[in-house]
Design an enzyme around this catalytic site. Structure first.
Site, PDB file in Angstrom:
ATOM      1  CG  ASN A 141      -1.799  -1.284   1.091  1.00 46.29           C
ATOM      2  OD1 ASN A 141      -2.083  -1.960   0.034  1.00 46.29           O
ATOM      3  ND2 ASN A 141      -2.462  -1.393   2.232  1.00 46.29           N
ATOM      4  CB  CYS A 197      16.467  17.978  -9.955  1.00 42.28           C
ATOM      5  SG  CYS A 197      14.838  18.849  -9.107  1.00 42.28           S
ATOM      6  CB  THR A 204      -2.230  -8.924  -0.483  1.00 50.10           C
ATOM      7  OG1 THR A 204      -1.806  -8.922  -1.759  1.00 50.10           O
ATOM      8  CG2 THR A 204      -1.892 -10.167  -0.090  1.00 50.10           C
ATOM      9  CB  CYS A 237      11.617  16.747  -9.627  1.00 49.37           C
ATOM     10  SG  CYS A 237      12.042  17.361 -11.243  1.00 49.37           S
ATOM     11  CG  ASP A 292      -2.851   3.348   2.678  1.00 48.82           C
ATOM     12  OD1 ASP A 292      -3.668   2.384   2.270  1.00 48.82           O
ATOM     13  OD2 ASP A 292      -1.602   3.171   3.484  1.00 48.82           O
ATOM     14  CB  CYS A 341      14.434  22.167 -11.718  1.00 44.59           C
ATOM     15  SG  CYS A 341      13.669  20.535 -12.011  1.00 44.59           S
ATOM     16  CB  CYS A 378      10.276  20.255 -10.237  1.00 47.91           C
ATOM     17  SG  CYS A 378      11.705  20.489  -9.103  1.00 47.91           S
ATOM     18  CG  HIS A 409       4.001  -1.722  -4.621  1.00 50.07           C
ATOM     19  ND1 HIS A 409       2.945  -2.374  -4.650  1.00 50.07           N
ATOM     20  CD2 HIS A 409       4.899  -2.587  -4.988  1.00 50.07           C
ATOM     21  CE1 HIS A 409       2.982  -3.665  -5.028  1.00 50.07           C
ATOM     22  NE2 HIS A 409       4.316  -3.740  -5.462  1.00 50.07           N
TER      23      HIS A 409
HETATM   24  N1  APR Z   1     -10.129  -7.297   4.894  1.00 49.12           N
HETATM   25  C1  APR Z   1      -9.184  -8.073   4.395  1.00 49.12           C
HETATM   26  N2  APR Z   1      -9.143  -8.389   3.191  1.00 49.12           N
HETATM   27  C2  APR Z   1      -9.958  -7.705   2.381  1.00 49.12           C
HETATM   28  C3  APR Z   1     -10.786  -6.835   2.660  1.00 49.12           C
HETATM   29  C4  APR Z   1     -10.788  -6.525   4.101  1.00 49.12           C
HETATM   30  N3  APR Z   1     -11.874  -5.656   4.459  1.00 49.12           N
HETATM   31  N4  APR Z   1     -11.437  -6.417   1.748  1.00 49.12           N
HETATM   32  C5  APR Z   1     -10.878  -7.022   0.655  1.00 49.12           C
HETATM   33  N5  APR Z   1     -10.186  -7.790   0.892  1.00 49.12           N
HETATM   34  C6  APR Z   1      -9.120  -8.681   0.015  1.00 49.12           C
HETATM   35  C7  APR Z   1      -9.730  -9.045  -1.377  1.00 49.12           C
HETATM   36  O1  APR Z   1     -10.422 -10.205  -1.170  1.00 49.12           O
HETATM   37  C8  APR Z   1      -8.368  -9.390  -2.293  1.00 49.12           C
HETATM   38  O2  APR Z   1      -8.021 -10.642  -2.108  1.00 49.12           O
HETATM   39  O3  APR Z   1      -7.948  -7.985  -0.321  1.00 49.12           O
HETATM   40  C9  APR Z   1      -7.489  -8.192  -1.425  1.00 49.12           C
HETATM   41  C10 APR Z   1      -7.167  -7.031  -2.323  1.00 49.12           C
HETATM   42  O4  APR Z   1      -6.680  -7.229  -3.487  1.00 49.12           O
HETATM   43  P1  APR Z   1      -6.108  -6.326  -4.593  1.00 49.12           P
HETATM   44  O5  APR Z   1      -7.078  -5.238  -5.002  1.00 49.12           O
HETATM   45  O6  APR Z   1      -5.428  -7.167  -5.800  1.00 49.12           O
HETATM   46  O7  APR Z   1      -5.011  -5.437  -3.892  1.00 49.12           O
HETATM   47  P2  APR Z   1      -3.587  -5.862  -3.733  1.00 49.12           P
HETATM   48  O8  APR Z   1      -3.266  -7.370  -3.545  1.00 49.12           O
HETATM   49  O9  APR Z   1      -2.823  -5.120  -2.765  1.00 49.12           O
HETATM   50  O10 APR Z   1      -2.548  -5.576  -5.092  1.00 49.12           O
HETATM   51  C11 APR Z   1      -1.485  -5.792  -5.359  1.00 49.12           C
HETATM   52  O11 APR Z   1      -1.546  -4.583  -7.512  1.00 49.12           O
HETATM   53  O12 APR Z   1      -2.431  -2.843  -8.570  1.00 49.12           O
HETATM   54  C12 APR Z   1      -1.398  -3.310  -7.672  1.00 49.12           C
HETATM   55  O13 APR Z   1       0.225  -1.851  -7.196  1.00 49.12           O
HETATM   56  C13 APR Z   1      -1.053  -2.269  -6.875  1.00 49.12           C
HETATM   57  O14 APR Z   1      -0.045  -2.802  -4.587  1.00 49.12           O
HETATM   58  C14 APR Z   1      -1.124  -3.088  -5.627  1.00 49.12           C
HETATM   59  C15 APR Z   1      -0.897  -4.531  -6.145  1.00 49.12           C
END
Ligand code: APR
Length: 246
Positions: free
Chosen positions: A103, A131, A189, A128, A105, A151, A149, A120
């Site tokens: 993430n 620079c 994830t 920039c 964020d 520059c 920027c 990430h």
């Molecule tokens: N709690 C836990 N898991 C959750 C929740 C929740 N409240 N809501 C959704 N999920 C799960 C979904 O089921 C899914 O498996 O989180 C996952 C989100 O998956 P993605 O949207 O694919 O996100 P991520 O795995 O972080 O993506 C990886 O892909 O697009 C690029 O750079 C971007 O960092 C990102 C990378």
């Protein structure tokens, strides 16, 4: 679910070195949409058209208008939820050592975690392209895009676009953390984006236990992870902490 919550609390209490790998799912309860699945960002945009470095180089104004501006609004107004706070409480209890997050964020740090590897990059900064000077995103005037920027160079998010490498130090530290841990929590994830999704594999190869928290199965489930707790990160983390405090 009760049995798995008790099992996770017992495994965490017995572990010596816990690392967490997190993704967009842990931030959905903070109002930040995921990338994939229902309501995901990639349902609205083609990631190769909007989040690839070639797309940014081709037309930075388009990427700023369609993606960066929107993400700035969402990230600027987001705050940590119980999922983030749960990981911070695990650190405060001396259980969790390091978070590897996909993430951008900054919500893990806002929740109080002190060792967060931003695999990430981070959206809180713009860089920039000429620079490399950095600007806080909240300070960048986006009335004209792409912002520039002093520059004259174009500003871009200090995050990793598709087609770019993972920051080498983040990669080195993440591999080390995965190899050294004896338990990895994999939270929110889809585990489909490489090389982040390899971290649980490295941890498993090094003998660690892999515990997933996700309402959905992922490619890790039943292959790499020892068990999956099917639920939202906020609720599951609260219940694990409750169990640990018992
Ligand atoms: N709690 C836990 N898991 C959750 C929740 C929740 N409240 N809501 C959704 N999920 C799960 C979904 O089921 C899914 O498996 O989180 C996952 C989100 O998956 P993605 O949207 O694919 O996100 P991520 O795995 O972080 O993506 C990886 O892909 O697009 C690029 O750079 C971007 O960092 C990102 C990378």
């Amino acid at each position: 679910m009760d049995e798995l919550i008790k099992k996770a609390a017992a495994d965490l209490a017995a572990a010596r070195n816990v690392v967490a790998l997190t993704g967009a799912g842990i931030s959905t309860e903070s109002g930040i949409p995921p990338f994939r699945g229902k309501g995901g960002l990639w349902e609205r945009f083609d990631p190769m058209e909007i989040a690839h470095i070639d797309a940014f180089m081709r037309d930075p104004a388009r990427v700023w208008n369609l993606l960066v501006k929107e993400m700035k609004t969402i990230v600027d107004s987001a705050s940590p939820n119980d999922g983030h706070k749960g990981l911070a409480r695990l650190e405060a209890r001396g259980i969790l050592k390091t978070i590897i997050t996909q993430n951008i964020d900054g919500l893990h740090q806002a929740a109080g975690n002190t060792d967060v590897i931003e695999f990430h990059g981070n959206f809180a900064w713009q860089r920039c392209m000429d620079c490399s000077r950095k600007y806080q995103t909240s300070q960048v005037d986006i009335s004209e895009v792409p912002p520039r920027c002093s520059c004259g160079g174009i500003l871009r998010p200090d995050a990793v676009f598709f087609g770019e490498i993972i920051p080498p130090e983040a990669m080195r530290r993440s591999r080390q953390a995965a190899a050294d841990c004896d338990l990895m929590l994999v939270v929110g994830t889809s585990a489909v984006v490489q090389p982040a999704a390899l971290m649980p594999v490295f941890a498993k190869e090094a003998g660690a236990k892999i515990v997933e928290i996700n309402p959905e199965k992922t490619p890790l489930t039943g292959q790499i992870s020892d068990y999956l707790i099917r639920g939202n990160a906020g609720e599951v983390m609260n219940r694990i902490l409750q169990q640990l405090e018992k």
